[in-house]
Design a protein around this motif. Structure first.
Motif, mmCIF file in Angstrom:
data_model
loop_
_atom_site.group_PDB
_atom_site.id
_atom_site.type_symbol
_atom_site.label_atom_id
_atom_site.label_comp_id
_atom_site.label_asym_id
_atom_site.label_seq_id
_atom_site.Cartn_x
_atom_site.Cartn_y
_atom_site.Cartn_z
ATOM 1 N N UNK A 145 -0.564 36.042 6.485
ATOM 2 C CA UNK A 145 -0.159 34.925 7.327
ATOM 3 C C UNK A 145 1.328 34.637 7.184
ATOM 4 N N UNK A 146 1.845 34.789 5.971
ATOM 5 C CA UNK A 146 3.289 34.570 5.791
ATOM 6 C C UNK A 146 4.097 35.605 6.557
ATOM 7 N N UNK A 147 3.637 36.852 6.518
ATOM 8 C CA UNK A 147 4.314 37.894 7.282
ATOM 9 C C UNK A 147 4.219 37.618 8.782
ATOM 10 N N UNK A 148 3.041 37.232 9.242
ATOM 11 C CA UNK A 148 2.861 36.959 10.670
ATOM 12 C C UNK A 148 3.752 35.804 11.118
ATOM 13 N N UNK A 149 3.839 34.776 10.291
ATOM 14 C CA UNK A 149 4.661 33.623 10.653
ATOM 15 C C UNK A 149 6.136 33.994 10.706
ATOM 16 N N UNK A 150 6.589 34.738 9.712
ATOM 17 C CA UNK A 150 7.994 35.156 9.711
ATOM 18 C C UNK A 150 8.284 36.102 10.871
ATOM 19 N N UNK A 151 7.346 36.990 11.193
ATOM 20 C CA UNK A 151 7.547 37.907 12.325
ATOM 21 C C UNK A 151 7.592 37.147 13.639
ATOM 22 N N UNK A 152 6.710 36.144 13.790
ATOM 23 C CA UNK A 152 6.743 35.340 15.014
ATOM 24 C C UNK A 152 8.055 34.579 15.127
ATOM 25 N N UNK A 153 8.558 34.096 14.008
ATOM 26 C CA UNK A 153 9.844 33.401 14.048
ATOM 27 C C UNK A 153 10.968 34.361 14.452
ATOM 28 N N UNK A 154 10.938 35.590 13.907
ATOM 29 C CA UNK A 154 11.951 36.582 14.266
ATOM 30 C C UNK A 154 11.863 36.941 15.753
ATOM 31 N N UNK A 155 10.640 37.055 16.280
ATOM 32 C CA UNK A 155 10.474 37.364 17.710
ATOM 33 C C UNK A 155 11.042 36.238 18.578
ATOM 34 N N UNK A 156 10.801 34.985 18.167
ATOM 35 C CA UNK A 156 11.335 33.860 18.943
ATOM 36 C C UNK A 156 12.858 33.844 18.897
ATOM 37 N N UNK A 157 13.430 34.148 17.746
ATOM 38 C CA UNK A 157 14.885 34.190 17.644
ATOM 39 C C UNK A 157 15.459 35.353 18.443
ATOM 40 N N UNK A 158 14.732 36.474 18.498
ATOM 41 C CA UNK A 158 15.187 37.598 19.320
ATOM 42 C C UNK A 158 15.166 37.220 20.799
ATOM 43 N N UNK A 159 14.130 36.478 21.207
ATOM 44 C CA UNK A 159 14.071 36.021 22.598
ATOM 45 C C UNK A 159 15.206 35.061 22.901
ATOM 46 N N UNK A 160 15.533 34.207 21.968
ATOM 47 C CA UNK A 160 16.661 33.294 22.181
ATOM 48 C C UNK A 160 17.978 34.052 22.272
ATOM 49 N N UNK A 161 18.122 35.096 21.472
ATOM 50 C CA UNK A 161 19.323 35.931 21.578
ATOM 51 C C UNK A 161 19.379 36.633 22.933
ATOM 52 N N UNK A 162 18.211 37.045 23.452
ATOM 53 C CA UNK A 162 18.181 37.654 24.789
ATOM 54 C C UNK A 162 18.612 36.649 25.849
ATOM 55 N N UNK A 163 18.184 35.401 25.693
ATOM 56 C CA UNK A 163 18.643 34.356 26.620
ATOM 57 C C UNK A 163 20.156 34.197 26.540
ATOM 58 N N UNK A 164 20.707 34.268 25.331
ATOM 59 C CA UNK A 164 22.157 34.182 25.172
ATOM 60 C C UNK A 164 22.855 35.373 25.830
ATOM 61 N N UNK A 165 22.222 36.554 25.761
ATOM 62 C CA UNK A 165 22.789 37.716 26.452
ATOM 63 C C UNK A 165 22.884 37.455 27.951
ATOM 64 N N UNK A 166 21.856 36.839 28.510
ATOM 65 C CA UNK A 166 21.887 36.529 29.939
ATOM 66 C C UNK A 166 22.989 35.524 30.239
#
Length: 492
Positions: free
Chosen positions: A156-177
């Motif tokens: 669960x700790x890995x899943x939570x950290x991975x989900x957080x990383x995915x959300x931050x990657x999506x936010x970086x993609x928004x910044x790219x746009x």
């Protein structure tokens, strides 16, 4: 993380104690790390070429042009662009997924109550044993259960950290746009300005040639010019007038582009635009090249994707070990509503549940190998993104400096050509120069004016390429709120 502590008696160990002892032994032998399987390390990168100035690149680099209309257009595009709206919705979806993963860490509960009328299996068995007939009656079955999966292997700790990383990657993609939209808007505005300015220059050239044609026509009537001279000038006049419709169309196309970037229909574009090319009103700031490249959104996105891929290894490895769930259940075996609270009817159960699917370990090991390969792929993509960013900045710097030098040379050539045309005009009117030389001088002047206008557009595009390569333009006043997590403090 909640933990279950049980103190077994000194003798006659209970089944619960034996199960916990087995779990502790498995945990000690698992070999799973408390932290991610791989840590992101700083990459050694070569320094960038020094730029024209050492100041830091401003967050809103387009304000270096000091053009209020451009500032307004960019802000409108950043607020209403449909691609940005889609990227923001993607971020919201991943943030919701993040909250879902966070919620899955909490204990789950179930409350049920059923009522029915009829005969139960136990009543029928008792009736057969006693030789009597079982009567139908109302039955009540209330129940409450609670279960909590112990995160012994860190899944669960890995899943939570991975989900957080995915959300931050999506936010970086928004910044790219945001970077892309700001660059496209500035580029379209620059094109509209340059094409409008080019139309003015071309119209002025047409007016100059029309005056030359009138003068030549009068000189022909006076016998000082030939019909050939007049025909050549008329040909140059039409050649100079020919680009005007295309310049007008390109100017309108740039306005349509500005409208769509701002989230408006193409025909809703404002008719007002600049008539001069945008010019930097301050030295181009580049500063510390690598520090500026680090702010690029694509590098931040690749880093978060690498982190997510690394954490996925831990998620896959957790499937190699048993899943342990601690549960408690409370129910009643009363046959009537009035007996629900009787202690004799109370049914309860508390204890851990150990489940381990042995036949699936081969699949789990294959998934671990797959996740490791994907992590290597993410590492390679991250390294490639960094190298590509360095290349883009170096190329943008070199091409911008070359384009700037080329424009300076063209401006000097145009100044000399303008001087030569004025001298040729005076000499022609004085009869010291023939019409052919005047025509060549005039054609050279018109050609250089058109070439300089195209150079203006190329220079603006090179400036925007450099700004975009340096990663500026995604910052905003309404900075996104931190990810809504207790997970920010929970290291995987």
């Amino acid at each position: 993380m909640p933990s279950l502590v049980v103190h077994p008696p000194t003798s006659n160990r209970s089944p619960v104690a034996l199960a916990l002892l087995l779990l502790g032994t498995l945990a000690g032998c698992s070999g799973l790390p408390d932290e991610p399987a791989a840590q992101l390390t700083a990459q050694a990168t070569p320094p960038l070429s020094s730029g024209p100035a050492t100041q830091a690149l401003p967050a809103r680099w387009w304000q270096l042009y000091r053009d209020p209309q451009l500032d307004l257009l960019v802000e409108q595009a950043l607020s209403h662009n449909q691609d940005l709206e889609a990227a923001a919705a993607h971020v919201d979806a991943l943030l919701a997924r993040l909250e879902q993963v966070e919620g899955e860490r909490q204990p789950s509960t179930r409350l049920a109550y059923s009522v029915g009328y009829g005969r139960s299996r136990d009543d029928q068995t008792l009736a057969q044993a006693s030789g009597e007939q079982a009567d139908a009656e109302w039955s009540h079955a209330p129940g409450f259960s609670l279960s909590y999966t112990l995160d012994l292997w860190g899944e669960m700790r890995y899943r939570l950290a991975a989900a957080r990383a995915d959300a931050q990657a999506a936010r970086a993609l928004e910044d790219e746009w945001r970077v892309t939209v700001a660059a496209q808007t500035t580029r379209a505005y620059g094109q509209a300005c340059v094409y409008a300015f080019s139309r003015q220059v071309q119209r002025h050239s047409v007016q100059v040639l029309e005056r030359s044609v009138d003068v030549t026509r009068r000189l022909q009537k006076a016998g000082a010019a030939t019909a050939l001279d007049l025909a050549r000038l008329n040909g140059l006049l039409e050649e100079t007038r020919a680009p005007l419709p295309l310049l007008a169309a390109r100017h309108q196309a740039a306005l349509y582009e500005l409208a769509v970037l701002s989230g408006l229909p193409p025909l809703a574009v404002a008719r007002q635009t600049c008539a001069q090319r945008p010019q930097l009103q301050a030295p181009l700031p580049v500063g510390d090249g690598w520090a500026l490249v680090q702010r690029r959104a694509d590098i931040r996105r690749a880093e978060r994707q690498l982190q997510s891929a690394t954490l996925a290894i831990g998620i896959a490895r957790a499937a190699l070990y048993p899943r342990v769930t601690f549960g408690a259940a409370l129910a009643s075996s009363a046959s009537s509503l009035g007996k629900l609270g009787d202690s004799e009817a109370l049914v309860y159960s508390v204890g851990p549940l150990l489940s381990w699917r042995f036949p699936q370990r081969g699949v789990a090991r294959a998934q671990v190998g797959q996740r490791r390969a994907q992590a290597r792929e993410a590492q390679a993509r991250f390294d490639g993104t960094v190298l590509s960013a360095l290349k883009q900045v170096e190329q943008a710097l070199v091409l911008y400096q070359a384009e700037q030098q080329r424009r300076q040379a063209l401006q000097a050539a145009l100044d000399h050509s303008q001087q030569a045309f004025e001298l040729a005009t005076r000499s022609y009117r004085a009869g010291a120069l023939d019409a052919l030389h005047l025509l060549d001088s005039e054609r050279r002047l018109v050609t250089l004016q058109a070439t300089l206008a195209r150079a203006d557009l190329r220079l603006i595009n090179r400036q925007i390429d450099l700004f975009q390569a340096l990663g500026g333009g995604w910052q905003r006043d309404d900075q996104p709120q931190p990810l809504p997590l207790a997970a920010l403090g929970a290291k995987p």
